[in-house]
Design an enzyme around this catalytic site. Structure first.
Site, mmCIF file in Angstrom:
data_model
loop_
_atom_site.group_PDB
_atom_site.id
_atom_site.type_symbol
_atom_site.label_atom_id
_atom_site.label_comp_id
_atom_site.label_asym_id
_atom_site.label_seq_id
_atom_site.Cartn_x
_atom_site.Cartn_y
_atom_site.Cartn_z
ATOM 1 N N GLU A 211 40.311 39.266 40.093
ATOM 2 C CA GLU A 211 40.561 40.711 39.998
ATOM 3 C C GLU A 211 41.642 40.862 38.939
ATOM 4 O OE1 GLU A 211 42.191 43.873 39.975
ATOM 5 O OE2 GLU A 211 42.917 43.649 42.039
ATOM 6 N N CYS B 231 46.729 47.845 38.767
ATOM 7 C CA CYS B 231 45.654 47.416 37.856
ATOM 8 C C CYS B 231 44.670 48.539 37.591
ATOM 9 C CB CYS B 231 44.968 46.169 38.402
ATOM 10 S SG CYS B 231 44.501 46.350 40.107
ATOM 11 N N LYS C 126 49.620 31.470 47.035
ATOM 12 C CA LYS C 126 50.830 31.470 46.198
ATOM 13 C C LYS C 126 51.211 32.892 45.834
ATOM 14 C CE LYS C 126 51.758 31.108 41.779
ATOM 15 N NZ LYS C 126 52.949 31.986 41.750
ATOM 16 N N GLU D 139 46.467 46.709 28.223
ATOM 17 C CA GLU D 139 47.060 47.108 29.496
ATOM 18 C C GLU D 139 48.579 47.043 29.373
ATOM 19 O OE1 GLU D 139 46.488 44.481 32.924
ATOM 20 O OE2 GLU D 139 46.135 46.293 34.108
HETATM 21 P P1 ADP Z 1 51.769 39.242 35.161
HETATM 22 O O1 ADP Z 1 51.518 38.871 33.719
HETATM 23 O O2 ADP Z 1 51.460 40.659 35.441
HETATM 24 O O3 ADP Z 1 53.067 38.749 35.703
HETATM 25 P P2 ADP Z 1 50.199 37.049 35.937
HETATM 26 O O4 ADP Z 1 48.744 37.077 35.738
HETATM 27 O O5 ADP Z 1 51.038 36.261 34.979
HETATM 28 O O6 ADP Z 1 50.663 38.520 36.008
HETATM 29 O O7 ADP Z 1 50.577 36.550 37.395
HETATM 30 C C1 ADP Z 1 49.790 36.703 38.524
HETATM 31 C C2 ADP Z 1 49.899 35.451 39.356
HETATM 32 O O8 ADP Z 1 49.372 34.365 38.595
HETATM 33 C C3 ADP Z 1 51.311 35.045 39.747
HETATM 34 O O9 ADP Z 1 51.283 34.523 41.064
HETATM 35 C C4 ADP Z 1 51.621 33.959 38.738
HETATM 36 O O10 ADP Z 1 52.578 33.017 39.217
HETATM 37 C C5 ADP Z 1 50.281 33.285 38.590
HETATM 38 N N1 ADP Z 1 50.117 32.518 37.351
HETATM 39 C C6 ADP Z 1 50.699 32.720 36.149
HETATM 40 N N2 ADP Z 1 50.298 31.792 35.264
HETATM 41 C C7 ADP Z 1 49.435 30.968 35.896
HETATM 42 C C8 ADP Z 1 48.668 29.821 35.520
HETATM 43 N N3 ADP Z 1 48.716 29.322 34.300
HETATM 44 N N4 ADP Z 1 47.869 29.255 36.464
HETATM 45 C C9 ADP Z 1 47.785 29.759 37.706
HETATM 46 N N5 ADP Z 1 48.495 30.834 38.117
HETATM 47 C C10 ADP Z 1 49.310 31.432 37.239
#
Ligand code: ADP
Length: 499
Positions: free
Chosen positions: A270, A304, A195, A401
């Protein structure tokens, strides 16, 4: 800036890809989401919508898991010898290389990053990763073991693919992050559901076309754009997925761990960082100044491992901060597809608000803005490269961060390496650090004392497919790249034969 200027800079291939339909890739077919839903993708230098992309949710994840399971258990993939898997991966790398300029333009358009960086760092890194991991396909072996149990024995281990893996990646290096995940999974013989982030799904969908063209059997790689809370959460929780690999925020990493507990799928993470850049008085300033500036401003700080805490000895602090501020002022901030641009906008409105929010909080808490500190223009998500000084360890800008082009400059007045290291390590993260000194003894003594997965000496943000990468503390679980990544995608089976 109007989006049409940016779009006019795309080549024909990228333009026609953008104009096409952007669907899910399941079982080697491009399909709409079962719900029929789509989400909008925005161009970061204008903030304008450029594409609608099919939005996967739990129902589509079910279909993809079934396809990946078939491919894993009974499909041609499960019978393919390792050399054939490696060959397919190399073919994919060749196709990425043949389409590298187009992919770089797509990446730059979607993420906002300078197109030249996208070409050499993101796309170049993706090609290197697939080629490196293709080599591992034929090098994954068990061992024979001589046990001490009385009798005649033949004892050995088998290294087997972990199964169907879910892979959730972020938006800062969209295609490269996909390759870090897919490379080792394919080398090990797993099948995958990837994804991409909802902010930047386009390069992964172009990759899906190349996967089809390379000739991977159906179901081996499935690419499901969608939102985190729906598609991502469904992948993390799915009982038919054997392992989930995630790169993103520490906050979401914790949600992934909880969701994965249902079937105790294997988890590798990560996550975030707040990496220190530790500068000693004997430093070579000519290297440290551009090094520290690149360490934080590269990719608009959306890295990161960004060096976001500049710890410098007071003997060199003022000169260093002045030097980094002069570098910051010289940087050409602009749209990624403008060839003159050195740093692009942030990826999204949300990131713009997050980063400017942190800068405002820093000011409120009493930090001084040495340079930058403001949004640039009214369109798009541009923020000035920013240096904050007069901070203290309780401020959110020092502790959390920011994921933007913002560095906190903090002096130290100490020669005791243990105490310096304690301050550098005073964070819940442990992803990376850099040490700047011309004294070899200090460099390596400090490298030992730093609690982080990567320590750089007189450099910052270096990665290589052959070198392990990952975090201590709340920066993650497991190591990607190198043979360590293969470990994440294999199970070890011990076989005892009583002769
Ligand atoms: P950022 O906050 O920097 O946008 P995220 O950690 O939210 O980074 O996003 C990284 C990835 O995790 C993206 O592909 C996002 O769609 C996915 N993501 C966000 N929330 C969830 C969740 N609750 N469960 C699984 N994947 C998620």
């Amino acid at each position: 800036m109007d989006v049409s200027t940016t779009l006019s800079r795309l080549g024909n291939a990228a333009s026609s890809f953008l104009a096409g339909k952007h669907q899910l890739f399941i079982d080697n077919q491009f399909v709409d989401a079962k719900s029929g839903k789509t989400f909008d993708v925005f161009e970061p230098s204008s903030g304008q919508m450029i594409a609608k992309v099919a939005a996967a949710d739990a129902a589509d994840v079910d279909v993809a898991v079934a396809a990946a399971r078939r491919a894993f258990e009974t499909g041609p993939w499960s019978k393919m010898v390792p050399a054939e898997r490696g060959k397919l991966m190399n073919k994919l790398a060749d196709l990425i290389e043949a389409n590298a300029d187009e992919l770089a333009q797509i990446e730059s358009l979607d993420n906002g990053k300078p197109v030249t960086f996208a070409r050499f760092i993101d796309i170049g890194g993706t090609i290197d990763m697939f080629r490196y991991m293709a080599g591992w396909a034929t090098r994954i072996n068990g061992e024979t073991i001589t046990p001490s149990i009385p009798g005649d024995w033949h004892v050995y281990t088998l290294r087997e693919p972990v199964g169907v893996v879910g892979q959730i990646v972020p938006w800062n290096f969209p295609l490269a992050m996909a390759s870090w995940k897919l490379g080792p999974a394919l080398a090990a013989g797993c099948t995958a559901i990837l994804k991409p982030a909802e902010q930047t799904p386009l390069s992964a969908l172009r990759l899906a076309q190349l996967i089809q063209e390379a000739g991977f059997p159906p179901g081996v790689i499935n690419i499901l754009p969608g939102l985190g809370e729906t598609a991502g959460a469904a992948i993390a929780a799915h009982p038919g997925i054997d392992k989930v690999a995630f790169t993103g925020s520490t906050e979401v990493g914790k949600l992934i761990v909880q969701a994965a507990s249902g079937n105790l799928k294997k988890v590798s993470l990560e996550l975030g960082g707040k990496s220190p850049v530790v500068v000693f008085p004997d430093v070579d300033m000519a290297r440290a100044i551009p090094g520290a500036a690149n360490g934080i401003f590269f990719n608009s700080g959306q890295v990161c491992t960004a060096g976001s805490r500049l710890y410098a000895h007071k003997k060199v602090f003022d000169r260093l901060v002045e030097g980094v501020a002069a570098e910051a002022a010289k940087i050409k901030v602009g749209p990624g597809l403008d060839p003159a641009t050195q740093i692009g906008p942030l990826v999204s409105q949300e990131q713009l608000e997050r980063v400017t929010g942190y800068i405002a909080a820093g000011r409120r808490d009493g930090a001084t803005v040495v340079t930058g500190g403001k949004r640039l223009g009214d369109d798009g998500y541009f923020v000035q490269p920013t240096i904050l000084a007069d901070t203290n360890p309780n401020m959110s800008v020092v502790r959390e961060e920011i994921f933007g082009p913002v560095i906190c400059a903090i002096p130290f007045d100490d020669d005791d390496l243990d105490r310096i290291a304690r301050e550098a390590n005073a964070t819940s993260y442990g992803l990376a650090a850099s040490i700047w000194t011309t004294n070899l003894g200090i460099a390596h003594k400090m490298a030992k004392r730093i609690k982080a997965g990567s320590v750089w000496i007189n450099t910052h943000n270096m990665v290589d497919p052959a070198v392990p990468f990952g975090g201590y503390k709340q920066s993650g679980w497991g190591r990607e790249m190198s043979h360590n990544a293969i470990d994440l995608y294999t199970e070890t089976k011990s076989v005892f034969a009583s002769l």
